[in-house]
Write an enzyme that holds these catalytic residues in place. Structure first.
Site, mmCIF file in Angstrom:
data_model
loop_
_atom_site.group_PDB
_atom_site.id
_atom_site.type_symbol
_atom_site.label_atom_id
_atom_site.label_comp_id
_atom_site.label_asym_id
_atom_site.label_seq_id
_atom_site.Cartn_x
_atom_site.Cartn_y
_atom_site.Cartn_z
ATOM 1 N N SER A 20 56.924 -56.697 10.839
ATOM 2 C CA SER A 20 55.972 -56.512 9.834
ATOM 3 C C SER A 20 55.634 -57.814 9.314
ATOM 4 O O SER A 20 54.347 -58.222 8.829
ATOM 5 C CB SER A 20 56.614 -55.950 8.783
ATOM 6 O OG SER A 20 58.028 -56.337 8.207
ATOM 7 N N HIS A 31 54.225 -50.170 11.473
ATOM 8 C CA HIS A 31 52.955 -50.776 11.694
ATOM 9 C C HIS A 31 52.234 -50.441 12.877
ATOM 10 O O HIS A 31 51.199 -50.853 13.117
ATOM 11 C CB HIS A 31 53.085 -52.318 11.334
ATOM 12 C CG HIS A 31 53.639 -52.755 9.971
ATOM 13 N ND1 HIS A 31 52.751 -52.984 9.011
ATOM 14 C CD2 HIS A 31 54.892 -53.110 9.705
ATOM 15 C CE1 HIS A 31 53.354 -53.278 8.072
ATOM 16 N NE2 HIS A 31 54.738 -53.572 8.310
ATOM 17 N N LYS A 48 50.833 -47.063 5.861
ATOM 18 C CA LYS A 48 49.991 -48.069 6.504
ATOM 19 C C LYS A 48 48.747 -47.718 7.114
ATOM 20 O O LYS A 48 47.847 -47.011 6.549
ATOM 21 C CB LYS A 48 51.167 -48.797 7.360
ATOM 22 C CG LYS A 48 52.144 -49.676 6.381
ATOM 23 C CD LYS A 48 53.258 -49.891 6.829
ATOM 24 C CE LYS A 48 54.087 -50.828 5.631
ATOM 25 N NZ LYS A 48 55.600 -50.792 6.025
HETATM 26 C C1 LIG Z 1 56.736 -51.057 5.316
HETATM 27 C C2 LIG Z 1 57.767 -50.792 5.962
HETATM 28 C C3 LIG Z 1 58.983 -50.056 5.853
HETATM 29 C C4 LIG Z 1 58.642 -49.035 4.401
HETATM 30 O O1 LIG Z 1 57.927 -48.308 4.338
HETATM 31 P P1 LIG Z 1 57.546 -47.747 2.870
HETATM 32 O O2 LIG Z 1 56.711 -46.624 3.036
HETATM 33 O O3 LIG Z 1 56.547 -48.882 2.399
HETATM 34 O O4 LIG Z 1 58.787 -47.666 1.956
HETATM 35 C C5 LIG Z 1 59.810 -49.643 6.577
HETATM 36 N N1 LIG Z 1 59.891 -50.374 7.863
HETATM 37 C C6 LIG Z 1 58.937 -51.477 8.099
HETATM 38 C C7 LIG Z 1 59.105 -51.908 9.326
HETATM 39 C C8 LIG Z 1 57.972 -51.577 7.304
HETATM 40 O O5 LIG Z 1 57.106 -52.467 7.421
#
Ligand SMILES: *Cc1c(COP(=O)(O)O)cnc(C)c1O
Length: 384
Positions: free
Chosen positions: A172, A200, A230
């Site tokens: 990320s 992502h 996302k």
């Molecule tokens: C953003 C993210 C999460 C968390 O997801 P949310 O729905 O925002 O709680 C988990 N793992 C990764 C790799 C992320 O980038």
């Protein structure tokens, strides 16, 4: 000393430490006119009227909230339909919805692992995966970033009955992608299960947007997590896998059992978003054109690109002060980027996290590049 004074001192000392390290973070209400290169709405679906309308319609039909947890009476038709659609889309037997990705990772790891389990994680894995491992009580090992040989070494040394290898799909803060084929091979050789968190990549990568695991067999990646906040533009997450795995998680994941189900309107919006992901590959094409433009133009300005072929395009600036100065200069021009500092990333690796979206125009991209060029000019003027 009265109790309240002791507590006030504890808070003050934690705050002073952070301030001294210049790591105190401030929230800012996002001005509506900002040109956003900081978010994760890679396909522009959060701003898509069809998705917004589906959410409004879902609220009218099913209620503003679910009213209860999934196992009591909060599991509604729209949740069920979304789970079926996600299972079908990812080619898994079943999928299970969680309210956030953070909760999904806590729940999956806590329900699968225990003190007899060894968990092997990439050093750059997301905080929620590290926290899930801690919560499970398993023994945790971290291998060097994307280093299959290091993983192999750690697995060979392990005497644990159950082994679980865990990796982000797309990292990320770096934008690089896990080597799924190597992870799958090494895991298989050591009878370990492989879990990929494709937060992502889901909706973005692969010919059809199925993510970094598109074309990889279910046997290779038996545990797949994707998030919906996302590229899908809404909120929540899912874990997909075979029926026995999903039933186990349903029964034992505490962050699933002991929480109110996600508002049904969100599931309704996500169903619409998923159907757009499937029907409009032009959004992905547009996004990848922007990525190519940025990667072609940025080096011409002498900007320090990272090795990333995804919408996450970090500029490695090194020092926290430099990152803050650049982010401020861009903010003055109405451009928002992520200013990422330790402890989110290792010491000395502070960076601007720039994210691209299908929603951007070529003109937006040029405004960004101009802004970055201005950051460099101002820095040069300071050193002159
Ligand atoms: C953003 C993210 C999460 C968390 O997801 P949310 O729905 O925002 O709680 C988990 N793992 C990764 C790799 C992320 O980038």
């Amino acid at each position: 000393m009265p109790v309240s004074d002791a507590w006030r001192e504890r808070l003050a000392s934690a705050r002073d430490d952070r301030l001294r390290q210049r790591r105190w973070r401030k929230r800012r209400v996002k001005p509506s006119a900002t040109l956003d290169f900081a978010g994760n709405d890679y396909l522009g679906l959060a701003q898509e009227p069809r998705v917004q309308n589906a959410q409004a319609e879902g609220a009218r039909r099913f209620g503003a909230g679910a009213g209860a947890s999934h196992l009591v009476s909060g599991h509604l038709g729209t949740h069920e339909a979304l789970e079926a659609a996600l299972a079908e889309w990812t080619g898994r037997e079943r999928a299970l919805l969680f309210s956030t990705g953070y909760m999904a990772n806590l729940g999956v790891l806590q329900s699968l692992a225990d003190a007899h389990t060894a968990i092997f994680q990439d050093r750059l894995n997301h905080a929620s995966l590290l926290d899930g491992a801690t919560l499970s009580g398993a023994r945790s090992r971290r291998y060097h970033h994307r280093d299959g040989e290091d993983l192999q070494r750690l697995l060979a040394r392990s005497t644990a009955t159950h082994k679980l290898v865990v990796s982000d799909g797309v990292f990320s803060m770096d934008g690089d992608v896990a080597d799924i084929a190597t992870l799958a091979r090494v895991s298989r050789e050591h009878s370990a299960w492989l879990m990929i968190d494709d937060a992502h990549g889901f909706g973005v990568l692969g010919e059809n947007g199925r993510g970094c695991v598109e074309g990889v067999t279910r046997e290779d990646v038996p545990i797949l997590v994707g998030t919906l906040g996302k590229a899908l533009g809404t909120a929540g997450a899912f874990v997909a896998g075979d029926a026995a795995l999903i039933e186990h998680i349903t029964q034992f994941a505490r962050s699933y059992v002991y929480t109110t189900a996600q508002p049904p309107s969100i599931a309704a919006a996500t169903l619409e978003a998923l159907s757009i992901v499937r029907q409009e590959p032009q959004r992905r094409r547009q996004l990848f054109e922007h990525i190519a433009t940025f990667r072609r133009e940025a080096p011409l300005l002498g900007l320090p690109l990272a090795h990333s072929a995804t919408p996450i395009q970090p500029l490695m600036l090194g020092s926290e002060a430099r990152v803050m100065t650049w982010a401020d200069t861009l903010a003055q021009r109405g451009i928002s980027v992520g200013a990422i500092r330790p402890p989110t990333v290792p010491e000395g690796e502070a960076r601007l996290r720039i994210t691209l979206s299908a929603r951007h125009t070529q003109a937006d991209l040029h405004r960004l590049l101009e802004g970055l060029n201005a950051c460099q000019r101002e820095e040069a003027a300071c050193h002159a």
